[in-house]
Design a protein around this motif. Structure first.
Motif, PDB file in Angstrom:
ATOM      1  N   SER A 706       0.842  -1.195   0.000  1.00  0.00           N
ATOM      2  CA  SER A 706       0.000   0.000   0.000  1.00  0.00           C
ATOM      3  C   SER A 706       0.875   1.242   0.000  1.00  0.00           C
ATOM      4  O   SER A 706       1.806   1.353   0.811  1.00  0.00           O
ATOM      5  CB  SER A 706      -0.912   0.004   1.231  1.00  0.00           C
ATOM      6  OG  SER A 706      -1.562   1.241   1.384  1.00  0.00           O
ATOM      7  N   SER A 708       0.328   5.304   0.417  1.00  0.00           N
ATOM      8  CA  SER A 708      -0.715   6.258   0.780  1.00  0.00           C
ATOM      9  C   SER A 708      -0.102   7.606   1.138  1.00  0.00           C
ATOM     10  O   SER A 708       1.061   7.700   1.554  1.00  0.00           O
ATOM     11  CB  SER A 708      -1.559   5.744   1.953  1.00  0.00           C
ATOM     12  OG  SER A 708      -0.759   5.552   3.099  1.00  0.00           O
ATOM     13  N   SER A 738      -5.075   6.804  -1.312  1.00  0.00           N
ATOM     14  CA  SER A 738      -4.211   5.801  -1.942  1.00  0.00           C
ATOM     15  C   SER A 738      -3.457   6.460  -3.082  1.00  0.00           C
ATOM     16  O   SER A 738      -4.016   7.267  -3.839  1.00  0.00           O
ATOM     17  CB  SER A 738      -5.043   4.631  -2.471  1.00  0.00           C
ATOM     18  OG  SER A 738      -5.561   3.872  -1.414  1.00  0.00           O
ATOM     19  N   SER A 742      -0.370   1.445  -5.635  1.00  0.00           N
ATOM     20  CA  SER A 742      -0.823   0.790  -4.418  1.00  0.00           C
ATOM     21  C   SER A 742      -1.767  -0.346  -4.788  1.00  0.00           C
ATOM     22  O   SER A 742      -2.702  -0.172  -5.575  1.00  0.00           O
ATOM     23  CB  SER A 742      -1.536   1.780  -3.507  1.00  0.00           C
ATOM     24  OG  SER A 742      -2.037   1.129  -2.357  1.00  0.00           O
ATOM     25  N   ILE A 744      -3.663  -1.822  -2.546  1.00  0.00           N
ATOM     26  CA  ILE A 744      -4.858  -1.609  -1.721  1.00  0.00           C
ATOM     27  C   ILE A 744      -5.408  -0.237  -2.050  1.00  0.00           C
ATOM     28  O   ILE A 744      -4.751   0.778  -1.833  1.00  0.00           O
ATOM     29  CB  ILE A 744      -4.519  -1.733  -0.222  1.00  0.00           C
ATOM     30  CG1 ILE A 744      -4.024  -3.132   0.105  1.00  0.00           C
ATOM     31  CG2 ILE A 744      -5.736  -1.377   0.632  1.00  0.00           C
ATOM     32  CD1 ILE A 744      -3.622  -3.328   1.554  1.00  0.00           C
TER      33      ILE A 744
END
Length: 905
Positions: A706, A708, A738, A742, A744
């Motif tokens: 991920s 972020s 995000s 990424s 996720i």
């Protein structure tokens, strides 16, 4: 983040801003390592002389001598001192210095005078000796908490300055007004009281017993950490008997003074702390026509400016301090308000945006002019010329306190004096001559003995007007004659110097710290120590009481000591070590934290991990590097931790191990407002499954990464007491998107708004509302959990969803001020508070129907009503909650009980 409890725990807080980047240098003497920067060379010379002399003195008294060189960090002015990174706490206006416990670092600024600088250096050195003695056995912090604070501070005051005029006047006022606190209860008090009454105890010991008994008592209390045992061992009596003898000593000392000095019973009292008007009413200024008085007061727990009628009957706040970026602090230790000669406006100095500013305001509190002195380290004691075109003031620059004049028309700043002598209280005689006090003499190493001088603006010459009087606490002119607050037979009173004679104008029993005359010189307001507070009185008729002898006085002196200069190097070493245990519905765990920093605190490494680790690959840890030298702060971090999510796409719980790193930048706009932004990378080992009565049942393992971002804006204008907030407001709005690449896809938005209304001195209405939303392909369900969120629902009910809100309303009030138990355990508890609360909140997923009401009752949200009792333990509160669940139509009969440790939200 998955539990809302984790999201909201730590983002409030005012900002400590580094307006300067200090180029540190190091000087090492026999026992000290002194850190200073450009402009502080003379301060460093002075400090080494004072400290080495004091070290030789204290080593004969204290039970243990520090083994290593004691680090001393010197700031050129209070404003620079408030930027220190040695500790993370914000430093208030009234803090004159501190000694950091773990590294035994002394941190001090130069403020008003070299005698004050000497005092604070010696005071903090006593603490360094104390910490050395208390570190010999057991945990240092634990040992410190076992010694009453009045013992620690009273010892530091007495060993640093002996028995001085501040202790004498303060204790006389307490004794004669029946306000002395029994020593058995003094541990429950704080503030100036414990310094001065504690100082009096050590004076009593040496005066009534001997220097050897004083040394014996100090050794006992710093080695056995128990005041009762220390007194019994040194004096052969109980603590109660010792307290009784101390009270008799005070009464015998001060009761005879009633015959010689006067109480302020025949003058007009303008302020009164018994009427809720604060303990610290200072810097009164009477307008030229004797109609109004303007002064500074702490009655709201902020320092504000008030205007009052001359009788005190009508008072109102006209300027709020400590709530605006340009008015962060009014100067309490060097405060003066000066009226213009037409009485239409007044001037005062305050700190704002990292520098001192002179403000000119009218009597309605409207700021007419703001004069910003970016080139100076400090500004105080303003005074108008007779034509109101000039303002004279004291400016602080590189350890020099000199007289300056600012032309309001041409906006030109002119420096009148430029030396290491201490110049104070400039006052215009007319438009060309300025009177001031100074300790200037033929030797720059002499200090602390003041006379009146005159500066002639026509020829830039300085003339001595009076003999030296010793310490001068305040200065003004009355009809062209110098008027001074001087020490007199254990008091501080007001005297006029005229025709080579000294005349007494007041004869009060305690201390007059400042005063102001109307234009006729026949009326006067004073700032008097009275009934344990600083109060303001009006004298409608000023007259000469009698003449007195001019006091004899001497200069203090310091000698240069040998030392070596070194270049400052960034060296990290252990700065603190702490451990704590945590518990929640998911288990109990312990953590240990190590903090490493350089000497000045500009660089920090903080490492936290589980205190008991069996499998290091699955351990929880947080490693942070903080760079705090600039205005913007940097936090680079690496971490691994476990958390619980609910993945809506899989309709399953996720038990995640997160290994990641990130970087954040914090940019403060002011003391109150801050912008935060950063990026992070997380690698998820995601265990999907369900919770059953047998535990967590795993069916799938996923590996995800991920990327972020993080953007947030926060404001904190909240007034905090040790146990929590009591007034003001604060909010935070954050967005965690995000980023590209990424795996996720989850975005989070959350906000928190808090408002506190204190409608009486000890009663507060607290309001909090929180909102949270997770959205994107992989939106995550948040678990609404926390002991102070929706009380009564958190321990046996899981509230789950990618949307959440919480609203809390709480009325807080004092419950029991003081409780002393004799059975079953002899214990004394103070500050027990109560609260009545209403909580409401909910979570839900996007595909679920959110419905607030069903008829006359709640449908989706959960709510509760209840009350709690909290006890302040010094480091936090322990809460006992009774909450009844309610849907607004019905209330459950049985309360849900819980208790936890924390602080008021």
């Amino acid at each position: 983040m998955v539990m809302l409890e984790l999201i909201i725990i730590s983002y409030f807080g005012k900002n400590k801003i580094q307006y300067k980047s200090f180029d540190w240098k190091v000087a090492q003497s026999e026992h000290f390592k002194v850190f200073y920067y450009d402009g502080g060379e003379h301060l460093k010379d002075f400090a080494i002389s004072v400290l080495e002399k004091a070290f030789d003195e204290f080593k004969t008294i204290m039970p243990r001598i520090p083994k290593n060189k004691i680090p001393v960090i010197i700031y050129n002015c209070p404003e620079d001192f408030r930027q220190t990174n040695v500790i993370f706490d914000l430093i208030d206006e009234g803090v004159g210095g501190f000694t950091e416990v773990f590294k035994n670092r002394i941190v001090v600024p130069f403020s008003n005078s070299y005698e004050d600088f000497e005092h604070v250096l010696r005071h903090e050195l006593v603490h360094a000796f104390q910490y050395e003695a208390l570190s010999t056995t057991g945990a240092l912090l634990s040992n410190i908490t076992r010694v009453p604070l009045w013992v620690m501070e009273g010892m530091a005051e007495y060993l640093s300055i002996g028995w001085d005029i501040t202790g004498e006047t303060y204790m006389r006022d307490l004794v004669l007004n029946d306000l002395v606190v029994p020593l058995e209860q003094l541990s429950f008090y704080g503030g100036y009281l414990i310094y001065k009454q504690g100082q009096a105890v050590f004076y009593f010991i040496e005066r009534e017993y001997s220097k050897n008994k004083l040394k014996e008592f100090i050794s006992n209390v710093l080695t056995i950490y128990d005041i009762n045992s220390a007194i019994r061992r040194a004096f052969g009596m109980s603590f109660e008997e010792f307290s009784r003898k101390f009270n008799i000593f005070l009464k015998e000392r001060y009761y005879p003074d009633v015959k010689e000095f006067k109480f302020p019973s025949n003058v007009v009292r303008i302020t009164n702390r018994k009427k809720g008007q604060g303990y610290f009413n200072i810097a009164p200024a009477i307008d030229p026509n004797a109609n109004k008085v303007v002064f500074i007061s702490d009655r709201t727990d902020y320092t504000d400016i008030f205007v009052s009628t001359i009788t005190g009957y009508s008072q109102r706040k006209i300027i709020s301090g400590q709530t605006k970026p340009d008015l962060e602090n009014l100067h309490l230790l060097s405060a003066k308000i000066a009226f213009s000669n037409d009485g239409e406006s007044f001037a005062f100095s305050a700190r704002g945006r990292g520098r001192d500013i002179i403000y000119i305001s009218n009597l309605n509190g409207k700021i007419i002019k703001k004069i910003d002195f970016k080139e100076l380290d400090g500004v105080n004691y303003p005074s108008f010329s007779k034509n109101n075109n000039l303002i004279a003031f004291v400016g602080l620059k590189d350890g020099k306190q000199d007289i300056y004049v600012y032309n309001l028309r041409t906006k030109v700043l002119r420096r009148l004096t430029n030396d290491y002598f201490n110049d104070l209280f400039p006052v215009f005689l007319d438009n060309q001559n300025i009177y001031f006090i100074s300790d200037r003499n033929e030797n720059i190493y002499n200090f602390g003995n003041y006379a009146v001088f005159r500066y002639d603006l026509n020829n830039d010459s300085i003339y001595q007007v009076s003999p030296y009087f010793g310490k001068v606490h305040y200065f003004e002119l009355r009809n062209g004659n110098p008027v001074l607050a001087l020490e007199y037979r254990g008091t501080i009173n007001v005297f006029e110097y005229n025709n080579n004679r000294l005349y007494k104008l007041t004869n009060f029993i305690s201390a007059v710290y400042s005063f102001s005359f109307d234009k006729s010189g026949s009326k006067m307001v004073i700032n008097l120590q009275h009934e344990g507070a600083r109060e303001i009185f009006y004298l409608p008729e000023v007259r000469i009481i009698d003449s007195v002898e001019i006091p004899s006085s001497n200069f203090s002196n310091f000698q240069l000591m040998d030392y070596k200069n070194y270049k400052y190097r960034t060296e990290l070493s252990l700065s603190w070590l702490s451990g704590f245990a945590t518990g929640d519905a998911f288990g109990i765990g312990g953590y240990i934290t190590f903090g490493f920093s350089d000497w000045t605190g500009d660089n920090w490494i903080i490492f936290q991990t589980q205190s008991y680790v069996q499998d290091i690959t699955n351990a929880t840890f947080f490693l942070d590097y903080l760079y705090l030298k600039r205005r913007w702060d940097l936090n680079a971090s690496t971490y691994q931790y476990w958390t619980i999510n609910y993945i809506d796409a899989f309709n399953k719980y996720s038990y995640d191990k997160i290994l990641g790193s990130g970087i954040k930048l914090y940019y403060p706009f002011s003391r109150f407002d801050r912008l935060e932004f950063g990026v992070s990378y997380n690698y998820y080992t995601r265990f999907l499954g369900d919770f059953t009565i047998f535990g967590f049942f795993l069916d799938t393992v996923l590996y995800k990464n991920s990327f972020s971002g993080y953007f947030a804006f926060s404001r904190d204008k909240i007034l905090y007491y040790p146990w929590g907030p009591v007034n003001g407001h604060g909010f935070l709005i954050a967005f965690l998107p995000s980023l590209p690449f990424s795996q996720i896809k989850n975005n989070i938005v959350y906000g928190d708004f808090r408002y506190y209304l204190r409608f009486a001195k000890r009663y507060t209405l607290a309001f909090r509302t929180i909102g949270y939303k997770s959205f994107g392909e992989d939106n995550e369900g948040i678990i609404l959990y926390g002991p102070d969120l929706i009380r009564g629902w958190t321990l046996d009910t899981i509230l789950l969803g990618n949307n959440a809100f919480i609203t809390n309303l709480e009325f807080r009030f004092p419950f029991i001020d003081y409780l002393k138990l004799g059975f079953p355990i002899p214990i004394t508890i103070s500050s027990i508070r109560g609260a009545i609360f209403y909580d409401i909140g909910s979570t839900w997923f996007d595909e679920e129907v959110f419905k607030f009401f069903d008829g006359d009752s709640l449908y989706t949200p959960k709510s509760s009503v209840g009350f709690n009792i909290s006890i302040f333990l010094g480091f936090g509160n322990v809460y006992f909650n009774w909450a009844w669940r309610t849907n607004l139509r019905n209330i459950e009969n049985k309360a849900k009980f819980s208790f936890y440790l924390g602080l008021d939200y």
